[in-house]
Scaffold this active site. Structure first.
Site, PDB file in Angstrom:
ATOM      1  N   ASN A 214       0.853  -1.194   0.000  1.00  0.00           N
ATOM      2  CA  ASN A 214       0.000   0.000   0.000  1.00  0.00           C
ATOM      3  C   ASN A 214       0.888   1.242   0.000  1.00  0.00           C
ATOM      4  O   ASN A 214       2.114   1.142   0.018  1.00  0.00           O
ATOM      5  CB  ASN A 214      -0.956  -0.030   1.199  1.00  0.00           C
ATOM      6  CG  ASN A 214      -0.194  -0.112   2.504  1.00  0.00           C
ATOM      7  OD1 ASN A 214       0.578   0.776   2.836  1.00  0.00           O
ATOM      8  ND2 ASN A 214      -0.385  -1.216   3.238  1.00  0.00           N
ATOM      9  N   ASP A 283      -4.099  -6.579   5.289  1.00  0.00           N
ATOM     10  CA  ASP A 283      -5.040  -7.507   5.924  1.00  0.00           C
ATOM     11  C   ASP A 283      -4.959  -8.895   5.298  1.00  0.00           C
ATOM     12  O   ASP A 283      -5.223  -9.893   5.950  1.00  0.00           O
ATOM     13  CB  ASP A 283      -6.464  -6.958   5.784  1.00  0.00           C
ATOM     14  CG  ASP A 283      -6.644  -5.719   6.650  1.00  0.00           C
ATOM     15  OD1 ASP A 283      -6.111  -5.709   7.769  1.00  0.00           O
ATOM     16  OD2 ASP A 283      -7.298  -4.756   6.185  1.00  0.00           O
ATOM     17  N   LYS A 293       8.767 -17.176 -10.795  1.00  0.00           N
ATOM     18  CA  LYS A 293       7.944 -16.135 -11.397  1.00  0.00           C
ATOM     19  C   LYS A 293       6.663 -16.764 -11.961  1.00  0.00           C
ATOM     20  O   LYS A 293       6.731 -17.751 -12.703  1.00  0.00           O
ATOM     21  CB  LYS A 293       8.738 -15.456 -12.508  1.00  0.00           C
ATOM     22  CG  LYS A 293       8.059 -14.241 -13.047  1.00  0.00           C
ATOM     23  CD  LYS A 293       8.901 -13.587 -14.128  1.00  0.00           C
ATOM     24  CE  LYS A 293       8.089 -12.475 -14.748  1.00  0.00           C
ATOM     25  NZ  LYS A 293       8.538 -12.125 -16.078  1.00  0.00           N
ATOM     26  N   PHE A 328      -4.094   2.595  14.978  1.00  0.00           N
ATOM     27  CA  PHE A 328      -4.368   3.624  13.980  1.00  0.00           C
ATOM     28  C   PHE A 328      -5.515   3.146  13.105  1.00  0.00           C
ATOM     29  O   PHE A 328      -5.691   1.950  12.923  1.00  0.00           O
ATOM     30  CB  PHE A 328      -3.129   3.876  13.102  1.00  0.00           C
ATOM     31  CG  PHE A 328      -2.262   4.978  13.633  1.00  0.00           C
ATOM     32  CD1 PHE A 328      -1.580   4.814  14.823  1.00  0.00           C
ATOM     33  CD2 PHE A 328      -2.165   6.190  12.959  1.00  0.00           C
ATOM     34  CE1 PHE A 328      -0.794   5.831  15.328  1.00  0.00           C
ATOM     35  CE2 PHE A 328      -1.384   7.214  13.454  1.00  0.00           C
ATOM     36  CZ  PHE A 328      -0.699   7.039  14.641  1.00  0.00           C
ATOM     37  N   LYS A 342     -13.306  -1.026  16.870  1.00  0.00           N
ATOM     38  CA  LYS A 342     -11.939  -1.590  16.921  1.00  0.00           C
ATOM     39  C   LYS A 342     -11.367  -1.565  18.330  1.00  0.00           C
ATOM     40  O   LYS A 342     -10.691  -2.494  18.755  1.00  0.00           O
ATOM     41  CB  LYS A 342     -11.024  -0.784  16.004  1.00  0.00           C
ATOM     42  CG  LYS A 342     -10.786  -1.480  14.698  1.00  0.00           C
ATOM     43  CD  LYS A 342      -9.938  -0.650  13.799  1.00  0.00           C
ATOM     44  CE  LYS A 342     -10.693  -0.398  12.502  1.00  0.00           C
ATOM     45  NZ  LYS A 342      -9.983   0.495  11.607  1.00  0.00           N
ATOM     46  N   LYS A 346     -10.146  -5.022  19.812  1.00  0.00           N
ATOM     47  CA  LYS A 346      -8.705  -5.261  19.960  1.00  0.00           C
ATOM     48  C   LYS A 346      -8.173  -4.870  21.347  1.00  0.00           C
ATOM     49  O   LYS A 346      -6.966  -4.857  21.562  1.00  0.00           O
ATOM     50  CB  LYS A 346      -7.943  -4.489  18.869  1.00  0.00           C
ATOM     51  CG  LYS A 346      -8.400  -4.834  17.428  1.00  0.00           C
ATOM     52  CD  LYS A 346      -7.462  -4.263  16.380  1.00  0.00           C
ATOM     53  CE  LYS A 346      -8.044  -4.458  14.980  1.00  0.00           C
ATOM     54  NZ  LYS A 346      -7.099  -4.154  13.904  1.00  0.00           N
TER      55      LYS A 346
HETATM   56  O1  C5P Z   1      -8.709  -3.071  11.615  1.00  0.00           O
HETATM   57  P1  C5P Z   1      -7.762  -2.163  10.995  1.00  0.00           P
HETATM   58  O2  C5P Z   1      -6.834  -2.817  10.022  1.00  0.00           O
HETATM   59  O3  C5P Z   1      -8.348  -0.924  10.412  1.00  0.00           O
HETATM   60  O4  C5P Z   1      -6.892  -1.655  12.228  1.00  0.00           O
HETATM   61  C1  C5P Z   1      -5.819  -0.819  12.035  1.00  0.00           C
HETATM   62  C2  C5P Z   1      -4.874  -0.969  13.188  1.00  0.00           C
HETATM   63  O5  C5P Z   1      -4.584  -2.343  13.391  1.00  0.00           O
HETATM   64  C3  C5P Z   1      -3.544  -0.310  12.887  1.00  0.00           C
HETATM   65  O6  C5P Z   1      -3.030   0.177  14.097  1.00  0.00           O
HETATM   66  C4  C5P Z   1      -2.719  -1.464  12.321  1.00  0.00           C
HETATM   67  O7  C5P Z   1      -1.328  -1.256  12.541  1.00  0.00           O
HETATM   68  C5  C5P Z   1      -3.251  -2.645  13.093  1.00  0.00           C
HETATM   69  N1  C5P Z   1      -3.245  -3.884  12.329  1.00  0.00           N
HETATM   70  C6  C5P Z   1      -2.523  -4.951  12.777  1.00  0.00           C
HETATM   71  N2  C5P Z   1      -2.515  -6.131  12.104  1.00  0.00           N
HETATM   72  C7  C5P Z   1      -3.236  -6.272  10.963  1.00  0.00           C
HETATM   73  C8  C5P Z   1      -4.009  -5.198  10.496  1.00  0.00           C
HETATM   74  C9  C5P Z   1      -3.986  -4.023  11.199  1.00  0.00           C
HETATM   75  O8  C5P Z   1      -1.842  -4.824  13.805  1.00  0.00           O
HETATM   76  N3  C5P Z   1      -3.208  -7.418  10.323  1.00  0.00           N
END
Ligand code: C5P
Length: 403
Positions: A214, A283, A293, A328, A342, A346
């Protein structure tokens, strides 16, 4: 520890008074070094300063530009304060215009400590508009001035431009050192704390040549790490691939994939007092990472199968003990609502949410606009600010959650 005063002496008749200043500072227990310009040496021999300060004197009377390179930096680093006295119109003009053509002006340019300037010159020179503008400019940049006093000058004129008295100069130096010590103490408010920051994107390999990632630049996470270390914390920054240099004093561990980041973050979790997860973690990753390749086929369509990456933050939330956990959220709509969900899912203390569709916020730029949403429902809108200022605002909030 003894405080170190670096004294720059320039060529004015008041040079002899600085011997008295140095003698007084030495009695007060300060360590000193003196830098004399060529012209200053015409008034008083360096040996006099060497004897009074009990330390070597640096002059430009010998050709030794090779030594400047090292010496001006080491003296500038060692100094707790730099005093330029007497300061001629010439040296003030040079400093104001970024000229560094001798040992003294080169050292001032490298100095990060407070710089105190005590001008001394003829009244007409002191009142000259250009000199006054240079002084005003230097004041606006944080240089401190000990105003000259009025009196009978060496040239016989009466007026302002007479060097402040040695007692006044010594008192000013002492006050400035005390103030900078207080500032340093306040600014070291995270001393003893261990802070883990993640930054940048993750990179999820498709094959040895291709990947999914990204646009995260890592700027926000790096700014947080830099602020934390400046405030005295020990900082580990776990970073995906980015194009910015490591902040000084921060331990950087570079990773590529979300799974790499998961491993490293868990390794440091027990050590951490706070975890600030500014990284834009992918994600999903390709189900299969091809060792070769991936070739095109005869078909028009191609399907890449993705699987979920571990949610690092959620996994930390499940095992957290004393750690402050900050997430974040880069959203484009319903920022607060998603953030609250969230936080609950979390087990976070707070979330820094930004609407990445908004101008002045998000991945690439140097500014951000955030909403800080806390587990207790408190919401703070930061407005647009630099990523460093937001870093400090986040750290201020983290501080409130330390047990
Ligand atoms: O759920 P979301 O991806 O929007 O959450 C964002 C937060 O979760 C960010 O702080 C990101 O660094 C963390 N994150 C994570 N592991 C992932 C996806 C997001 O720690 N696989």
């Amino acid at each position: 520890m003894k405080k170190h005063v670096l004294i720059g002496v320039t060529g004015g008749i008041a040079v002899y008074k600085i011997l008295d200043v140095e003698s007084k500072l030495r009695k007060l227990g300060y360590e000193m070094n003196t830098i004399m310009t060529k012209n200053a040496c015409e008034f008083v021999q360096p040996m006099a300063f060497q004897t009074i300060s009990n330390n070597y004197v640096v002059t430009d009377t010998f050709e030794r530009p090779h030594k400047w390179e090292v010496e001006h930096i080491s003296l500038a680093k060692k100094a707790d304060i730099m005093l330029i006295a007497p300061a001629t119109a010439n040296v003030i003009g040079k400093i104001a215009h970024g000229i560094a053509d001798d040992m003294l002006t080169t050292t001032v340019m490298a100095a990060k400590c407070p710089v105190v300037i005590a001008p001394a010159m003829n009244t007409a020179m002191y009142e000259n508009e250009i000199v006054q503008e240079n002084i005003a400019y230097l004041k606006s940049k944080g240089y401190l001035f000990i105003e000259p006093v009025s009196g009978m000058l060496a040239c016989g004129d009466v007026g302002s431009g007479k060097l402040a008295s040695p007692d006044e100069i010594v008192a000013f130096v002492e006050k400035t050192i005390e103030e900078s010590l207080v500032k340093e103490e306040i600014s070291q408010d995270l001393k003893g704390r261990h802070i883990l920051v993640t930054a940048g994107p993750t990179v999820e390999a498709i094959d040895p040549f291709r990947y999914i990632t990204n646009h995260s630049s890592g700027k926000q996470g790096y700014a947080i790490a830099e602020s934390a270390v400046k405030r005295g914390a020990e900082v580990v920054l776990v970073s995906g691939p980015v194009q910015i240099p490591a902040p000084e004093g921060v331990k950087v561990v570079t990773v590529k994939s979300a799974r790499d980041m998961y491993e490293v973050v868990h390794e440091y979790f027990n050590w951490s007092d706070a975890v600030i997860k500014a990284a834009a973690v992918a994600d999903y990753r390709p189900r299969v990472e091809s060792q070769h390749k991936v070739k095109k086929t005869g078909l028009d369509d191609m399907t890449l199968e993705l699987v979920r990456n571990p949610d690092i933050l959620q996994s930390l939330g499940e095992i957290k003990s004393h750690q402050v956990l900050v997430g974040f959220a880069a959203e484009t709509d319903n920022v607060v609502e998603y953030a609250m969900q969230k936080i609950a899912k979390k087990h976070l203390d707070f979330i820094v949410a930004n609407n990445i569709a908004q101008q002045g916020a998000g991945f690439k730029g140097d500014t951000n606009i955030a909403t800080i949403i806390e587990a207790n429902g408190q919401i703070t809108e930061t407005g647009q600010m630099s990523k460093h200022a937001l870093g400090d605002a986040i750290l201020d909030k983290v501080k409130c959650y330390f047990k």
